[in-house]
Design a protein around this motif. Sequence first.
Motif, PDB file in Angstrom:
ATOM      1  N   LEU A   1      41.142  45.669  43.719  1.00 47.96           N
ATOM      2  CA  LEU A   1      40.659  44.797  44.795  1.00 47.96           C
ATOM      3  C   LEU A   1      40.937  43.329  44.487  1.00 47.96           C
ATOM      4  N   VAL A   2      41.133  43.026  43.204  1.00 40.83           N
ATOM      5  CA  VAL A   2      41.419  41.659  42.781  1.00 40.83           C
ATOM      6  C   VAL A   2      42.927  41.474  42.836  1.00 40.83           C
ATOM      7  N   THR A   3      43.369  40.515  43.654  1.00 43.99           N
ATOM      8  CA  THR A   3      44.799  40.261  43.779  1.00 43.99           C
ATOM      9  C   THR A   3      45.112  38.821  43.393  1.00 43.99           C
ATOM     10  N   LEU A   4      46.335  38.628  42.980  1.00 46.05           N
ATOM     11  CA  LEU A   4      46.815  37.305  42.587  1.00 46.05           C
ATOM     12  C   LEU A   4      47.924  36.911  43.544  1.00 46.05           C
ATOM     13  N   PHE A   5      47.870  35.671  44.036  1.00 45.67           N
ATOM     14  CA  PHE A   5      48.984  35.205  44.850  1.00 45.67           C
ATOM     15  C   PHE A   5      49.325  33.774  44.483  1.00 45.67           C
ATOM     16  N   PRO A   6      50.592  33.404  44.642  1.00 44.64           N
ATOM     17  CA  PRO A   6      51.084  32.112  44.148  1.00 44.64           C
ATOM     18  C   PRO A   6      50.390  30.907  44.776  1.00 44.64           C
ATOM     19  N   ALA A   7      50.194  29.903  43.944  1.00 50.07           N
ATOM     20  CA  ALA A   7      49.680  28.613  44.395  1.00 50.07           C
ATOM     21  C   ALA A   7      50.860  27.709  44.721  1.00 50.07           C
ATOM     22  N   VAL A   8      50.582  26.661  45.466  1.00 52.45           N
ATOM     23  CA  VAL A   8      51.583  25.649  45.794  1.00 52.45           C
ATOM     24  C   VAL A   8      51.002  24.279  45.454  1.00 52.45           C
TER      25      VAL A   8
ATOM     26  N   ALA B   1      37.767  40.079  34.108  1.00 50.81           N
ATOM     27  CA  ALA B   1      38.318  41.236  33.396  1.00 50.81           C
ATOM     28  C   ALA B   1      39.457  41.863  34.195  1.00 50.81           C
ATOM     29  N   ALA B   2      39.312  41.925  35.514  1.00 50.01           N
ATOM     30  CA  ALA B   2      40.367  42.489  36.361  1.00 50.01           C
ATOM     31  C   ALA B   2      41.615  41.607  36.329  1.00 50.01           C
ATOM     32  N   VAL B   3      41.417  40.296  36.277  1.00 48.44           N
ATOM     33  CA  VAL B   3      42.562  39.383  36.172  1.00 48.44           C
ATOM     34  C   VAL B   3      43.255  39.594  34.832  1.00 48.44           C
ATOM     35  N   LEU B   4      42.472  39.670  33.749  1.00 51.52           N
ATOM     36  CA  LEU B   4      43.074  39.893  32.439  1.00 51.52           C
ATOM     37  C   LEU B   4      43.865  41.192  32.414  1.00 51.52           C
TER      38      LEU B   4
ATOM     39  N   THR C   1      42.005  36.425  44.294  1.00 58.57           N
ATOM     40  CA  THR C   1      41.331  36.728  45.551  1.00 58.57           C
ATOM     41  C   THR C   1      40.716  38.124  45.532  1.00 58.57           C
ATOM     42  N   ILE C   2      39.679  38.264  46.332  1.00 55.82           N
ATOM     43  CA  ILE C   2      39.073  39.565  46.605  1.00 55.82           C
ATOM     44  C   ILE C   2      38.982  39.669  48.118  1.00 55.82           C
ATOM     45  N   ASN C   3      39.626  40.692  48.658  1.00 62.25           N
ATOM     46  CA  ASN C   3      39.651  40.876  50.120  1.00 62.25           C
ATOM     47  C   ASN C   3      40.069  39.594  50.839  1.00 62.25           C
ATOM     48  N   GLY C   4      41.049  38.889  50.278  1.00 57.35           N
ATOM     49  CA  GLY C   4      41.580  37.685  50.897  1.00 57.35           C
ATOM     50  C   GLY C   4      40.774  36.429  50.640  1.00 57.35           C
TER      51      GLY C   4
END
Length: 151
Positions: free
Chosen positions: A8-15, A98-101, A62-65
């Motif tokens: 559920l934990v997602t990573l998306f690019p920063a700008v 922990a999910a990010v790690l 993010t979690i659920n956006g």
Amino acid sequence: MTVSNPSLVTLFPAVEGDFEELVALRIAAMRESLERIGRFDPARARERFRSGFTPAYTRHVTINGQRVGFVVVKPGQDQLLLDHLYIDPKYQGKGIGAAVLEQVFKEADELSLPMRVGALRESEANRFYQRHGFAFVAEEEWDIYYIRSPR
């Protein structure tokens, strides 16, 4: 909200335009630890983050956006540097870090690279990193450094 499913934990690019949001989150997340050692200075925290801010290595958590934090992993010589991992204080202690790690460890392991991280002395982050497989390597006046070997 506790993260029972790390996917559920997602990573998306920063700008570049995300800088203000990210630095505000960093200051909020670091405030308690910096106050504990008498070093809370929002202007200094902002400048330190600005001097090393590289959007290409920065990802929102993010979690659920919903943005709840960010992580910065930079390539180094024969290792990766976990330069920042901040979760909004109201979302801490719920398994998000922990999910990010888990995700960044998978990336490091695929590259067969160790990952290095530093944590502010007396910060809860020290126990967090040790619980997740980082081993102590060095200590300086304000920071403690750890490394995690690839699996």
